[in-house]
Design an enzyme around this catalytic site. Structure first.
Site: not given
Ligand code: GLP
Length: 259
Positions: A67, A136, A138, A143
């Site tokens: 992303d 959440n 995702h 989402e």
């Molecule tokens: C983020 C990114 C994802 C990531 C996830 C977890 O918002 N879009 O690619 O894997 O959410 O984030 P984190 O590893 O900072 O907890």
């Protein structure tokens, strides 16, 4: 679903790095799907260490990031391109032409998303996709209530995600509220998936994802339908799992059986 629970963030990240290394050893032109955020920081450090000691080369590896934010210049320090450069690409021997990020520089979002899908297909698909999980549930920026068959597209972020990611932005910076993300259908076509969950704040999402009903309300739960997914957790992220003891036991059997 294979669930691997390790005592610390470091051990879980080292497991992830070893796992990636094995894939590259088996296929040096591996197509690797990458994730950003905090979850993979120690894993990327461990991969850089392996590269520095001559144990690993990314020369023939092709990467596709999950992303990217919409509205940030590629060199903005919160763009995922910048993140990848700082945390991994600048420290290894990957070739610039093998790096793919779903960024839209000309305002044509539809073509950007379609081209990203075609590009992945032209490489024969993703061999190993790395995933973090949002609190959440995702995956990527898919989402809750994202279609489980969705493809790469622009997605509006939830308040929860924006708040969680606010820690990366200075107060003076405008934080994007939309992003381009691989779809859930895109992710599910990866031949292998490694999801890394670290920390207590992930424990509910992890339990919903591994043991909850398959539901678009927890997008990560779709991985229950994927044949080759490994969920790698530290003890805290695993702490809400009902079958915690079973996963530990089964992994021990796995190790003995495969030894
Ligand atoms: C983020 C990114 C994802 C990531 C996830 C977890 O918002 N879009 O690619 O894997 O959410 O984030 P984190 O590893 O900072 O907890």
């Amino acid at each position: 679903m294979r669930v691997v629970i390790l005592p610390t963030e470091k051990k879980a990240s080292d497991f992830a790095a070893d796992f990636i290394k094995k894939f590259i050893a088996r296929k040096n032109n591996l197509v690797l799907g990458l994730a950003t955020g905090s979850s993979f920081l120690l894993t990327y450090d461990a991969l850089i260490d392996k590269y520095n000691t001559g144990d690993l080369s990314f020369k023939k590896v092709t990467t596709f990031n999950l992303d990217e934010y919409v509205g940030l210049e590629p060199n903005h320090k919160q763009s995922y391109r910048h993140y990848m450069k700082q945390k991994l690409f600048n420290h290894i021997d990957i070739s610039e032409k093998n790096i793919h990020i779903p960024e839209c520089l000309d305002g044509d979002f539809e073509s950007t998303c379609e081209n990203y899908e075609s590009k992945i297909k032209s490489y024969g698909g993703i061999d190993l996709q790395l995933l973090g999980v949002g609190s959440n549930g995702h995956i990527g920026f898919n989402e809750p209530t994202s279609s489980l068959n969705s493809r790469t597209r622009v997605k509006t972020l939830t308040k929860n995600t924006i708040t969680n990611n606010a820690r990366f932005f200075d107060k003076s910076e405008t934080q994007p509220s939309i992003a381009i993300t691989m779809g859930i259908g895109t992710i599910m076509e990866a031949k292998n998936i490694l999801l890394l969950g670290l920390g207590q704040h992930k424990s509910k999402a992890v339990a919903d994802l591994v043991e909850g009903p398959l539901s678009s309300f927890c997008p990560g739960s779709v991985l229950q339908n994927h044949e080759n997914t490994v969920i790698v957790l530290d003890q805290l992220a695993a702490s809400n799992l009902k079958l915690y003891d079973y996963y530990i036991h089964s992994e021990k059997m796995n190790v003995e059986y495969m030894a």
